[in-house]
Design an enzyme around this catalytic site. Sequence first.
Site, mmCIF file in Angstrom:
data_model
loop_
_atom_site.group_PDB
_atom_site.id
_atom_site.type_symbol
_atom_site.label_atom_id
_atom_site.label_comp_id
_atom_site.label_asym_id
_atom_site.label_seq_id
_atom_site.Cartn_x
_atom_site.Cartn_y
_atom_site.Cartn_z
ATOM 1 N N CYS A 124 0.807 -1.225 0.000
ATOM 2 C CA CYS A 124 0.000 0.000 0.000
ATOM 3 C C CYS A 124 0.841 1.275 0.000
ATOM 4 O O CYS A 124 0.306 2.371 -0.178
ATOM 5 C CB CYS A 124 -0.929 0.011 1.202
ATOM 6 S SG CYS A 124 -1.639 -1.597 1.582
ATOM 7 N N HIS A 146 -8.880 3.243 -1.884
ATOM 8 C CA HIS A 146 -7.483 2.893 -1.641
ATOM 9 C C HIS A 146 -6.955 2.002 -2.769
ATOM 10 O O HIS A 146 -6.849 0.788 -2.596
ATOM 11 C CB HIS A 146 -7.415 2.200 -0.272
ATOM 12 C CG HIS A 146 -6.056 1.788 0.170
ATOM 13 N ND1 HIS A 146 -4.884 2.280 -0.364
ATOM 14 C CD2 HIS A 146 -5.667 0.892 1.128
ATOM 15 C CE1 HIS A 146 -3.852 1.703 0.243
ATOM 16 N NE2 HIS A 146 -4.302 0.857 1.138
#
Lengths: 137, 393
Positions: free
Chosen positions: B84, B341
């Site tokens: 991420c 995200h």
Amino acid sequence: MGFDKFGRKSFTGVTKTAKFVDLLAEGKIEGTVCKQCGAKYFPPRSDCAACLSKDMEWFEMPKKGTLETFTIAYYAPFGFEKDCPYTMGVADFSDNLKLFARLAGDIKPEDVKVGMDVSIRPLKYDDGQMSFEITKA
Amino acid sequence: MAKEVAVIGVGQSSFVRGYEGSIRELAFEAFREAMQDAGIAKKDVDASIFCSAPEYDKQRSPAGVLAEYLGLIPQPTFYIETVCSSSSSGVKVGYSMIKAGLHDVVVVLGFQKMSEITSAESQERMGRGADIQWEAPFGTMMPAYYALYAQAYMAKNGLTHDDLMNVRVKSGTYGQTNERAVFRKGVKPSDFDPNNPDARMAAAVAWPLRVGDACANADGSSCIILANAEKAKAFSKKPVWITGIGAASEAVNMAARPDFAKGLSVGYGAAKQAYNMAGITAKDVKVAEVHDCFTIAEIMAYEGLGFAPMGDGKQLIREKATYKEGRIPVNVDGGLLSKGHPIGATGGSQMRTIVLQLRGEAGPMQVPGDPDIGLVHNVGGVGLYGSVTIFGR
Ligand SMILES: [Zn+2]
């Protein structure tokens, strides 16, 4: 036994620590300790990150610990859906040894508390998979 | 303040569910905006870095493929992955290449088309961003890991479900004003009411975290163009300088984590390095973007970054100190909770927001008071990687 027997569903076929599963079958939950420098590891490792030795031996995990944290999974990844809900947590056995596992199904979710005394025991699923679980002390 | 490497262009696609195009077309959206923002031509770019989480990419080795599509050949291209935080890591590598004198202008492009695979596949593969040998066999997943932190944190520090909910309410307040966000509705406390049959956010996912505590998957791209001081001054009227970069990593296995009630160690490790390098303290930061994949992650970030003392992050949300008009505005573009995200694009999107804030170009999201120092905090996996980047004018 191969490491594919570890856990509800294993994602790792081959590891030098596969003996862990045989030990579970014998009723033992063991980590590894470095013969050179004494560093202890759980989950077990076949190589020592502290001194780079490959000379490791097995030791039995302590039985008395405290529950450091937990979560109740109401939603599961692919392949685990039938188990929901289930509780997982981290137990601290001091001496720098912690362990991540599911909590035994006979502990009611509402009875689980951070800081409670816990123990551990091996677990055999109906399909022959071997695991271990956190139990009430 | 060292003015050696600057951001001269920023771009971001809209973050959406089910982008109607391929990864190369998705990458083009952010690239086009950043190139136009920088006002440069492709011949001015010396190198490119592409960043994503590879479990979603059916294309093997996407850097070369995307570089070709964007017209960045024959210049060298590289691929960087830290789940991420991939595009933040890409910026650190780009910064290093420029500081080393290897290249003058580097494009860092983060992308992720999460809709390439089904959500069941996605759950399993995201779980593989944790320990597949010793943890995945128990049936772990991302929300459960963050829930382990939330549970210990709440037990020790008196954080309540209402505090977590109020992080989401803040996110919704600003998500409405961000035209690039995937979730653009306001959030009310009644959305978390278990007795309200219409409440979308009350259902437990991994206790103590609920649906409303989690961000959404999205498809998206982001692009940051870096330049050395000479090129930055030549190309850009408003260069924004990278003044501090920190990064850290932590044991993948939860059994080796130091203290769940203290949050993610990579957060405070990376922050300390970045503050030292920039020669500032937390008090100097005027606006921040922090990694809020879950509401608890934002509270832990407040503390890791030094915006609040350890265990006291809840006070910031209770006092609305992290709102736009507050002492330290955080995630006033809606954060990941509202934007979505798209793994590889996330860090670059956070940086774009901060650059726009420091240039006074954030539109309805603009923080008042002409902010001059901004910070981006981006976490990979469950605190497996952490990255903090500080920007100044
Ligand atoms: Zn050793």
